[in-house]
Design a protein around this motif. Structure first.
Motif, mmCIF file in Angstrom:
data_model
loop_
_atom_site.group_PDB
_atom_site.id
_atom_site.type_symbol
_atom_site.label_atom_id
_atom_site.label_comp_id
_atom_site.label_asym_id
_atom_site.label_seq_id
_atom_site.Cartn_x
_atom_site.Cartn_y
_atom_site.Cartn_z
ATOM 1 N N ALA A 26 53.120 31.111 10.566
ATOM 2 C CA ALA A 26 52.049 31.510 11.481
ATOM 3 C C ALA A 26 51.609 30.341 12.355
ATOM 4 O O ALA A 26 51.435 30.493 13.570
ATOM 5 C CB ALA A 26 50.864 32.058 10.687
ATOM 6 N N THR A 27 51.449 29.186 11.767
ATOM 7 C CA THR A 27 51.032 28.011 12.536
ATOM 8 C C THR A 27 52.116 27.597 13.523
ATOM 9 O O THR A 27 51.825 27.297 14.687
ATOM 10 C CB THR A 27 50.699 26.839 11.595
ATOM 11 O OG1 THR A 27 49.654 27.246 10.716
ATOM 12 C CG2 THR A 27 50.278 25.600 12.363
ATOM 13 N N ALA A 28 53.353 27.602 13.076
ATOM 14 C CA ALA A 28 54.473 27.223 13.953
ATOM 15 C C ALA A 28 54.593 28.181 15.130
ATOM 16 O O ALA A 28 54.820 27.758 16.262
ATOM 17 C CB ALA A 28 55.769 27.190 13.152
ATOM 18 N N ALA A 74 49.931 39.994 16.696
ATOM 19 C CA ALA A 74 51.158 39.552 16.029
ATOM 20 C C ALA A 74 50.870 38.355 15.135
ATOM 21 O O ALA A 74 51.328 38.289 13.989
ATOM 22 C CB ALA A 74 52.235 39.202 17.055
ATOM 23 N N MET A 75 50.096 37.411 15.651
ATOM 24 C CA MET A 75 49.805 36.215 14.872
ATOM 25 C C MET A 75 48.975 36.532 13.637
ATOM 26 O O MET A 75 49.204 35.978 12.564
ATOM 27 C CB MET A 75 49.099 35.173 15.742
ATOM 28 C CG MET A 75 49.974 34.628 16.856
ATOM 29 S SD MET A 75 51.626 34.105 16.346
ATOM 30 C CE MET A 75 51.296 33.109 14.936
ATOM 31 N N SER A 76 48.030 37.448 13.751
ATOM 32 C CA SER A 76 47.217 37.803 12.584
ATOM 33 C C SER A 76 48.057 38.523 11.538
ATOM 34 O O SER A 76 47.885 38.306 10.334
ATOM 35 C CB SER A 76 46.004 38.643 12.985
ATOM 36 O OG SER A 76 46.393 39.911 13.469
ATOM 37 N N GLN A 77 48.991 39.353 11.977
ATOM 38 C CA GLN A 77 49.869 40.058 11.038
ATOM 39 C C GLN A 77 50.816 39.093 10.330
ATOM 40 O O GLN A 77 51.041 39.190 9.121
ATOM 41 C CB GLN A 77 50.670 41.149 11.757
ATOM 42 C CG GLN A 77 49.820 42.278 12.292
ATOM 43 C CD GLN A 77 49.047 42.989 11.202
ATOM 44 O OE1 GLN A 77 49.584 43.400 10.200
ATOM 45 N NE2 GLN A 77 47.744 43.114 11.394
ATOM 46 N N MET A 114 55.483 42.417 7.423
ATOM 47 C CA MET A 114 54.633 42.234 8.589
ATOM 48 C C MET A 114 55.446 42.010 9.861
ATOM 49 O O MET A 114 55.020 42.405 10.946
ATOM 50 C CB MET A 114 53.657 41.089 8.368
ATOM 51 C CG MET A 114 52.570 41.433 7.402
ATOM 52 S SD MET A 114 51.711 42.945 7.888
ATOM 53 C CE MET A 114 50.595 43.134 6.536
ATOM 54 N N PHE A 115 56.613 41.401 9.738
ATOM 55 C CA PHE A 115 57.476 41.279 10.915
ATOM 56 C C PHE A 115 57.885 42.666 11.417
ATOM 57 O O PHE A 115 57.960 42.901 12.626
ATOM 58 C CB PHE A 115 58.722 40.444 10.620
ATOM 59 C CG PHE A 115 58.515 38.961 10.723
ATOM 60 C CD1 PHE A 115 57.822 38.399 11.783
ATOM 61 C CD2 PHE A 115 59.023 38.108 9.766
ATOM 62 C CE1 PHE A 115 57.637 37.025 11.896
ATOM 63 C CE2 PHE A 115 58.853 36.727 9.860
ATOM 64 C CZ PHE A 115 58.154 36.192 10.928
ATOM 65 N N PHE A 116 58.115 43.597 10.499
ATOM 66 C CA PHE A 116 58.447 44.967 10.906
ATOM 67 C C PHE A 116 57.251 45.634 11.586
ATOM 68 O O PHE A 116 57.416 46.372 12.569
ATOM 69 C CB PHE A 116 58.927 45.796 9.714
ATOM 70 C CG PHE A 116 60.357 45.532 9.349
ATOM 71 C CD1 PHE A 116 61.395 45.953 10.167
ATOM 72 C CD2 PHE A 116 60.664 44.857 8.181
ATOM 73 C CE1 PHE A 116 62.711 45.703 9.845
ATOM 74 C CE2 PHE A 116 61.990 44.600 7.835
ATOM 75 C CZ PHE A 116 63.015 45.025 8.669
ATOM 76 N N VAL A 117 56.041 45.374 11.088
ATOM 77 C CA VAL A 117 54.830 45.920 11.707
ATOM 78 C C VAL A 117 54.685 45.392 13.134
ATOM 79 O O VAL A 117 54.417 46.147 14.068
ATOM 80 C CB VAL A 117 53.578 45.572 10.864
ATOM 81 C CG1 VAL A 117 52.301 45.915 11.618
ATOM 82 C CG2 VAL A 117 53.621 46.280 9.521
ATOM 83 N N ASP A 147 54.953 47.417 16.726
ATOM 84 C CA ASP A 147 53.870 47.359 17.717
ATOM 85 C C ASP A 147 54.410 46.996 19.093
ATOM 86 O O ASP A 147 54.067 47.634 20.092
ATOM 87 C CB ASP A 147 52.811 46.349 17.272
ATOM 88 C CG ASP A 147 51.657 46.268 18.249
ATOM 89 O OD1 ASP A 147 50.958 47.293 18.422
ATOM 90 O OD2 ASP A 147 51.460 45.189 18.844
ATOM 91 N N TYR A 148 55.261 45.959 19.154
ATOM 92 C CA TYR A 148 55.849 45.565 20.440
ATOM 93 C C TYR A 148 56.732 46.690 21.002
ATOM 94 O O TYR A 148 56.732 46.942 22.206
ATOM 95 C CB TYR A 148 56.661 44.279 20.306
ATOM 96 C CG TYR A 148 55.825 43.029 20.354
ATOM 97 C CD1 TYR A 148 55.067 42.713 21.484
ATOM 98 C CD2 TYR A 148 55.813 42.136 19.303
ATOM 99 C CE1 TYR A 148 54.307 41.558 21.546
ATOM 100 C CE2 TYR A 148 55.043 40.975 19.347
ATOM 101 C CZ TYR A 148 54.293 40.694 20.469
ATOM 102 O OH TYR A 148 53.542 39.556 20.528
#
Length: 74
Positions: free
Chosen positions: A29-31, A42-45, A58-61, A65-66
């Protein structure tokens, strides 16, 4: 892996830098946040998924979304 299909030098460079940060122990997330390529949602997920041990889910979520936003835009 993604850098081989990305044409934009700027995006490619940012993703390579993010990958190096993860390799050196930084959270995903930080990277990714440093790149400023992804939405707040996306970052929060990604952050939530990483903290919960559910990063792949979460990458699938985020991808869904995108994809939904792209379909609506088209």
């Amino acid at each position: 892996m993604a850098s081989s299909v990305i044409v934009s030098k700027d995006i490619k460079d940012k993703l390579i830098l993010a990958a190096k940060r993860v390799y050196n122990g930084c959270s995903v997330a930080t990277a990714f946040a440093v790149t400023q390529l992804f939405s707040g949602f996306a970052m929060s997920q990604v952050s939530a998924g990483e903290n919960a041990g559910e990063l792949e889910k979460m990458f699938f979520v985020v991808a869904a979304d995108y994809e939904k936003k792209l379909e609506l835009a088209l």
